[in-house]
Each structure stands twice: as structure tokens, then as C-alpha cells.
Design a protein around this motif. Structure first.
Motif, short mmCIF file in Angstrom:
data_model
loop_
_atom_site.label_atom_id
_atom_site.label_comp_id
_atom_site.label_asym_id
_atom_site.label_seq_id
_atom_site.Cartn_x
_atom_site.Cartn_y
_atom_site.Cartn_z
N LYS A 108 0.83 -1.21 0.00
CA LYS A 108 0.00 0.00 0.00
C LYS A 108 0.86 1.26 0.00
O LYS A 108 0.53 2.24 -0.68
CB LYS A 108 -0.93 -0.02 1.21
N ALA A 109 1.96 1.22 0.75
CA ALA A 109 2.85 2.38 0.78
C ALA A 109 3.47 2.62 -0.59
O ALA A 109 3.61 3.78 -1.02
CB ALA A 109 3.93 2.18 1.83
N ALA A 110 3.81 1.55 -1.29
CA ALA A 110 4.37 1.70 -2.63
C ALA A 110 3.34 2.29 -3.58
O ALA A 110 3.64 3.20 -4.38
CB ALA A 110 4.85 0.34 -3.15
N ASP A 115 5.44 9.91 -6.91
CA ASP A 115 6.43 9.90 -7.98
C ASP A 115 6.43 8.53 -8.66
O ASP A 115 6.59 7.49 -7.99
CB ASP A 115 7.81 10.21 -7.40
N GLU A 116 6.29 8.50 -9.98
CA GLU A 116 6.16 7.24 -10.70
C GLU A 116 7.42 6.38 -10.63
O GLU A 116 7.34 5.17 -10.51
CB GLU A 116 5.79 7.51 -12.16
N GLU A 125 10.64 -3.63 -5.17
CA GLU A 125 11.17 -4.06 -3.87
C GLU A 125 10.17 -4.99 -3.17
O GLU A 125 10.56 -5.98 -2.55
CB GLU A 125 11.46 -2.84 -3.01
N TYR A 126 8.89 -4.65 -3.29
CA TYR A 126 7.84 -5.51 -2.71
C TYR A 126 7.85 -6.89 -3.37
O TYR A 126 7.81 -7.93 -2.69
CB TYR A 126 6.48 -4.84 -2.89
N GLN A 127 7.94 -6.92 -4.70
CA GLN A 127 7.96 -8.20 -5.40
C GLN A 127 9.22 -9.00 -5.04
O GLN A 127 9.16 -10.23 -4.88
CB GLN A 127 7.90 -7.97 -6.92
N GLN A 128 10.33 -8.30 -4.89
CA GLN A 128 11.56 -8.99 -4.52
C GLN A 128 11.46 -9.58 -3.12
O GLN A 128 12.00 -10.67 -2.85
CB GLN A 128 12.75 -8.04 -4.60
#
Length: 516
Positions: A108-110, A115-116, A125-128
Motif C-alpha cells: 500500500k505504501a508503494a 512519484d512514478e 522491492e515488494y515483489q523482490q
């Protein structure tokens, strides 16, 4: 002495398995001395692969006592070097509900970043993070399969993970699959089938994978109900109807996964149903989403109410004669033959029914059978078994510090851990894994283990390899014993090897090492 031995045997038979209230399951096997070649064949089938140290342990215990140990596993520590790797993993340190809610906050934070470029980087980073968690689960599985003394429990954990398959590529299952294996599957792998079935139903990985988290009154999703009957219990052609699928889906309405933070209050449930609300970790039964109407399953009415309806349905499915036959046949395929004798399946199904679905008792009927003994050395290894057996034989109990190459070898052969897309799990038959292309890949993997196996013992991919970079397979007592039963063609190929690396490769790629 004879009287003392009888007394000890009686005490062993009456002892209780640890953490269980049933008598310890023992296997009645021939009392005559079992030779080394026979021990290795049993190890190749019951464990993840024979090696010198496991053969020495089996020789000390004797086959009957060793099998009793395997059917009634006690907590057994891994070698410290393996356990230290597992202890350092995030999946070992952070409870599932904290892990998933933390990841949801990260996602959610991402998404909220204006900024795109920053948003793209945060999403990556989440996926990693998800990829790291599933890689930890895969590494932990491999370490346990290689080094756990409870080899049958590890084999059965893999079997049931395949039977109750979930796929890592759906939703956030990458974060859940390690806990699914560790808390839903492994503790029940040799216990009661009904307990195992219930544990999978209550785990968010299963509810996410088969969409029951979306199953609600007036918005029925039949996916989980269908697979629960077709793949998990009764089997195709067992007599259930589409109407039974629909009724079971209604039973399972409201059984789902909460998206709320750990400290969130319960949802606003109607006053007369508040007592039915259940939340345990990420599991949630929400009465607002449940169909409270009357239901009939397999010709009998459901008498319970709320979440208890699911327990009543599972009781009925787990105790159905079709389930005893379906599970027994699948176990026989796994441990005996692609087309197991019907008489063996019938005996196993009778043991399953008589013991109220005790998996260890069902396996006792299998292991005591003449069909099992006659099949030793003939069952084709799927890719996971092939890699595990090769590494166990090559390096025995020396603990790998980097199992990622093994995961790569398994992936190359098409059996990625937790990677099967559909709910039916990977096939267990030879035809699925014996193509010419598969055999070519296996030869390359045999060369990787036999000539360059030191990749498993360096801290990272850029570290230098130890010298020599190959295992001394010809010096293994287990290998020397195996050679005695190898074909003339295999022995001739080994004799023509130009160096130890090539000898190792020819051995690991031999027809005999393709089977267990």
C-alpha cells in the motif's frame, strides 16, 4: 534373553507415538538378516536417497526398528550447519500473520507514492521481498529433505504438498507457502488424514489459491469445493454430483482470509450471528458472508451451523469409502508403481478405513506388502527425487552451504517447488518425466553434481570452488555395494571413464540411478 527380547517388543508395541494418543505404528518385516543391497533399496524408496551414513544407521537399528522410527517420527535436530541456515530465514523468525500484514502495508505504501519512478522501484522491492520469502521456503525444504533423520516424514511432506497443491505465482502465496508447508502439512504428514484435510482448509494459502476467500452467500465460488472433492478426497468418478459441489460451496461460504491489520476490531456482524465469528491469525469465518440456509451433501443433510458446517462436511468426506480408495491408490502410485495392483490398494483402503484415516497405519499396510518389496529399485524418480538422491549419495551428510544450484537443477527439469500451476499437482508417473529431452537434461545435471558439486559448498556464486570440485563417489561404500547389482552396460561405461569426474557423471546418469 528370548524372554527379555519379547518383553522389549511388547513395550515398544504399547508405547505411544510422541505428540499423539494412538499406539506406535510398527512394521512386521522378515526377521532374517537384511543384506546391504536390500538396505540400500529400502533407503532409496523410503528416504530421499541412499547414502553411506543412512545405511550405517539402518544397519545399527535393523530394518523393522528403523521403519518404526520413520513411521513415528520424534523431533530430531538437523545438523547444526543446516539448522543455522534455517534459523536465519525470515520465514523462521516472523509469524505468518505479521509477515503478511507487513507486506500488505509495504504494498500500500508503494502504491501511494506520487512519484512514478519511486512507485516503480518500491513495487519492485515488494515483489523482490515476496521472491525472497518463497526462495527461503524452497531452501528450507531442500535442507530438511537432505539432512533430516525423519526421512519418511520429509517424503510425505512433499507428497501432501503436491496433493494439496498451491501455486506460488498467485496473489501473495509466495509469502504464505513456507508456513503452509510448516504448519498445515508437515505436522500431519503421518497423522490422521482428517486433521491434515482440516489444516489445509484453515490455511490462507489454500483459501487464496482456490478462491474461497471470494466465496460468499449470493456470490458463490465453487473452485475450492470442486477440488476438495475431485482432488483432495473422493476422486473423479466416485459418484458425487454437480449438486454436491454446489452444496459444499454453500457450506464453505464465509470461510476466508482477513485483510485487516492484526489489531483491527472484528467486522460489524449482525447481533444474532456475532457468536459465530472466528478469527485465528489470517483465517476468518465471517457470518455476514455465510449462507445459513439448509444444505444436503452426499445425500445427507448438514446438521451443523456456521463454521461447524465445514467440519461436518470434512468428516463426511474424510470417512467416505471413495476417499479411502483414492488416497490409498495415490500413495501406492507414489511408493510402488504407476499402476499398482488393485489387491494392494484394497488392503491399504481397508487399513485407512479401520484406523479412521491414520496415514501411518495405511503406509504400514503398504510397507508390509510383498508388492512393495517386489517393486524396490523400479520406481522412476521424478526430478525432485533425482536431484535429492544424487546429492545425498555424492556428499552424504556433509551440509551444503548453498542449495540454490539444486533449486536451479530442479527447475530445469520442470518441477519447481510450489510451482505447479493447476491444483492437481505434479504427475507421479514415469511417462511424465522420461522424455528424451528430460534425459539429456539429467545427464547435464549428473555432470554438474559429479564434476562440479563444490558449487553447493561456497558462500556465493562468485566465490572460488574448493579443490577438487567433485565428490569421491567411487570411495563410497554405498556406491560400491550398488555396483554389484548394476547392469553389464553400466559397469562397462564406468570402466571406460577417463577421470573421476566422468566416472561420477556416468554413475549418476546411469539407468539404475534414475530409479528408486
Amino acid at each position: 534373553m528370548a524372554l527379555g527380547a519379547c518383553a522389549l517388543a511388547l513395550l515398544a508395541a504399547c508405547a505411544s507415538a510422541p505428540g499423539d494418543h494412538r499406539p506406535m505404528v510398527s512394521v512386521s518385516l522378515p526377521s532374517q538378516q537384511v543384506d546391504e543391497a536390500t538396505r540400500l533399496r529400502w533407503l532409496d524408496r523410503v528416504s530421499w536417497g541412499a547414502n553411506a551414513s543412512s545405511d550405517a544407521q539402518l544397519a545399527r537399528r535393523g530394518l523393522s526398528l528403523w521403519m518404526r522410527d520413520q513411521l513415528n517420527p520424534r523431533p530430531a535436530p538437523l545438523p547444526p550447519a543446516a539448522q543455522a541456515q534455517i534459523d536465519a530465514m525470515e520465514i523462521s523468525r516472523v509469524p505468518l500473520d505479521q509477515l503478511v500484514t507487513g507486506l500488505e502495508a509495504q504494498r500500500k505504501a508503494a502504491d501511494a507514492l506520487p512519484d512514478e519512478d519511486q512507485k516503480k522501484a518500491a513495487r519492485q522491492e515488494y515483489q523482490q521481498h515476496l521472491n525472497t520469502l518463497v526462495r527461503e521456503a524452497q531452501q528450507r525444504f531442500v535442507l530438511r529433505a537432505l539432512y533430516s533423520p525423519n526421512q519418511l516424514q520429509e517424503q510425505m511432506t512433499w507428497f501432501w504438498m503436491n496433493h494439496f497443491n498451491v501455486n506460488l505465482r498467485k496473489d501473495n502465496i509466495r509469502a504464505m507457502v513456507g508456513d503452509y508447508e510448516d504448519s498445515a502439512i508437515r505436522p500431519h504428514a503421518l497423522g490422521r488424514f482428517r486433521d491434515l484435510l482440516g489444516a489445509t482448509l484453515h490455511h490462507p494459502a489454500m483459501l487464496r489459491y482456490l478462491d474461497n476467500a471470494q466465496n460468499a452467500a449470493n456470490r458463490i465460488n465453487e473452485n475450492y469445493a470442486r477440488e476438495l472433492m475431485e482432488l483432495h478426497t473422493l476422486g473423479v468418478g466416485s459418484g458425487y454430483t454437480q449438486g454436491d459441489v454446489q452444496e459444499l460451496a454453500r457450506v464453505l461460504t464465509g470461510v476466508g482470509v482477513t485483510n485487516q491489520p492484526l489489531d483491527a476490531p472484528p467486522p460489524n456482524v449482525r447481533p444474532n450471528l456475532r457468536g459465530d465469528y472466528v478469527r485465528k491469525g489470517l483465517f476468518e469465518f465471517n457470518p455476514n458472508r455465510h449462507d445459513y440456509g439448509p444444505k444436503t451433501l452426499l445425500g445427507q443433510p448438514i446438521q451443523s451451523r456456521g463454521l461447524a458446517e465445514a467440519d461436518e462436511a470434512l468428516d463426511r468426506l474424510a470417512r467416505a469409502p471413495a476417499t479411502a480408495r483414492f488416497i490409498s491408490r495415490k500413495l501406492a502410485v507414489y511408493f510402488v508403481s504407476d499402476d499398482p495392483p488393485q489387491a494392494l490398494v484394497d488392503r491399504m483402503a481397508a487399513a485407512f478405513t479401520r484406523s479412521d484415516g491414520d496415514i501411518a497405519v495405511t503406509l504400514k499396510a503398504l510397507f508390509e506388502s510383498p508388492e512393495f518389496s517386489a517393486s524396490l529399485g523400479r520406481k522412476f524418480r521424478d526430478p525432485v527425487h533425482y536431484v535429492m538422491a544424487g546429492v545425498r549419495l555424492a556428499y552424504d551428510d556433509r551440509v551444503a552451504t548453498n542449495v540454490n544450484p539444486m533449486l536451479g537443477w530442479i527447475n530445469r527439469m520442470g518441477e519447481q517447488l510450489y510451482g505447479h500451476e493447476t491444483p492437481d499437482g505434479y504427475p507421479l508417473n514415469e511417462a511424465a518425466w522420461a522424455s528424451a529431452g528430460q534425459m539429456n537434461t539429467r545427464f547435464e545435471i549428473a555432470r554438474a553434481i559429479g564434476a562440479n558439486g563444490a558449487v553447493l559448498f561456497r558462500a556465493d556464486d562468485k566465490a572460488p570452488l574448493e579443490k577438487p570440485a567433485f565428490p569421491p563417489l567411487a570411495d563410497s561404500r554405498a556406491v560400491r555395494t550398488m555396483q554389484g547389482s548394476m547392469s553389464a552396460d553400466t559397469r562397462e561405461a564406468l570402466a571406460q571413464a577417463k577421470n573421476p569426474q566422468e566416472w561420477n557423471t556416468f554413475l549418476l546418469a546411469s539407468p539404475e540411478l534414475m530409479r528408486r
